[in-house]
Design an enzyme around this catalytic site. Structure first.
Site, PDB file in Angstrom:
ATOM      1  N   THR A 259       0.886  -1.148   0.000  1.00 41.13           N
ATOM      2  CA  THR A 259       0.000   0.000   0.000  1.00 41.13           C
ATOM      3  C   THR A 259       0.921   1.193   0.000  1.00 41.13           C
ATOM      4  O   THR A 259       2.136   1.045   0.122  1.00 41.13           O
ATOM      5  CB  THR A 259      -0.932   0.040   1.226  1.00 41.13           C
ATOM      6  OG1 THR A 259      -2.011   0.905   0.933  1.00 41.13           O
ATOM      7  CG2 THR A 259      -0.244   0.510   2.469  1.00 41.13           C
TER       8      THR A 259
ATOM      9  N   GLY B 280       1.405   5.365  -7.370  1.00 43.18           N
ATOM     10  CA  GLY B 280       0.547   4.416  -8.068  1.00 43.18           C
ATOM     11  C   GLY B 280       1.035   4.091  -9.466  1.00 43.18           C
ATOM     12  O   GLY B 280       0.819   2.989  -9.969  1.00 43.18           O
TER      13      GLY B 280
ATOM     14  N   CYS C  63       4.562   1.803  -8.362  1.00 46.65           N
ATOM     15  CA  CYS C  63       4.528   0.644  -7.471  1.00 46.65           C
ATOM     16  C   CYS C  63       3.376  -0.278  -7.860  1.00 46.65           C
ATOM     17  O   CYS C  63       2.219   0.153  -7.869  1.00 46.65           O
ATOM     18  CB  CYS C  63       4.377   1.108  -6.019  1.00 46.65           C
ATOM     19  SG  CYS C  63       4.212  -0.256  -4.850  1.00 46.65           S
TER      20      CYS C  63
ATOM     21  N   THR D 159       0.329  -0.534  -5.430  1.00 47.79           N
ATOM     22  CA  THR D 159      -0.391   0.704  -5.130  1.00 47.79           C
ATOM     23  C   THR D 159      -1.294   1.042  -6.310  1.00 47.79           C
ATOM     24  O   THR D 159      -0.846   1.025  -7.453  1.00 47.79           O
ATOM     25  CB  THR D 159       0.614   1.856  -4.886  1.00 47.79           C
ATOM     26  OG1 THR D 159       1.466   1.497  -3.801  1.00 47.79           O
ATOM     27  CG2 THR D 159      -0.094   3.162  -4.568  1.00 47.79           C
TER      28      THR D 159
END
Length: 178
Positions: free
Chosen positions: A7, A162, A165, A168
């Site tokens: 996350t 985002g 990763c 994410t």
């Protein structure tokens, strides 16, 4: 059993404003299990923002304990964080929990780790989770070179994380205290 991954949680404090945001992806191995998890919340009468990264069940367990510590210490964020970190480090069952928390109120932001660390981030910017390094680097660059609000910096930092990763996503939840 496979580990839950990732996350990104990021917090930015600028002046008397703070924003805390996170993405919504929960991954088990190479499968996205959920895209809309809520990993950023308001607790203690909406006066404290908290975001968590790590094992979801572990994080919820810690979140419940942290909220109880806040109640016990009348909302004193630092004292509640130190007490949680002490318990986390010394309790056999808690030591097995794998999660990290960022907590922020009107004046303080803290990172709380399972090693018993309670960290006050430099420059009012911190991030945790698999995309944390990307988000923190982006937030620092934006804070140093723009006049964006903390919320705008958090939003853009999560967007960048985002993009970089795989753990994410772009489903963001951002909370602020002004």
């Amino acid at each position: 059993m496979e580990q839950f991954h990732g996350t990104t949680i990021v917090s930015v404090r600028r002046g008397d404003k703070v924003a805390l945001g996170g993405d919504g992806q929960v991954t088990l191995g190479n499968i996205v299990m959920k895209g809309g998890a809520r990993k950023v919340r308001r607790i203690y009468n909406n006066q404290v923002l908290v975001g968590f990264a790590g094992g979801t069940a572990d994080a919820f367990s810690l979140l419940d304990r942290f909220e109880a510590k806040l109640e016990k210490h009348q909302g004193n964020l630092t004292r509640a964080a130190v007490e949680l970190a002490k318990d986390w480090r010394t309790d056999r069952m808690l030591r097995r929990l794998e999660a990290m928390l960022i907590a922020a109120d009107a004046t303080t932001t803290l990172v709380i780790t399972g090693n018993g660390d309670v960290l006050d981030p430099e420059g009012g910017i911190c991030a945790i989770g698999s995309g944390g390094a990307y988000a923190q680097a982006a937030a620092r660059a934006l804070a140093e070179n723009t006049e964006l609000s903390p919320r705008e910096i958090v939003e853009k930092s999560l967007e960048i994380a985002g993009d970089m990763c795989i753990y994410t996503n772009h489903n963001r939840i951002i909370e602020t205290i002004e």
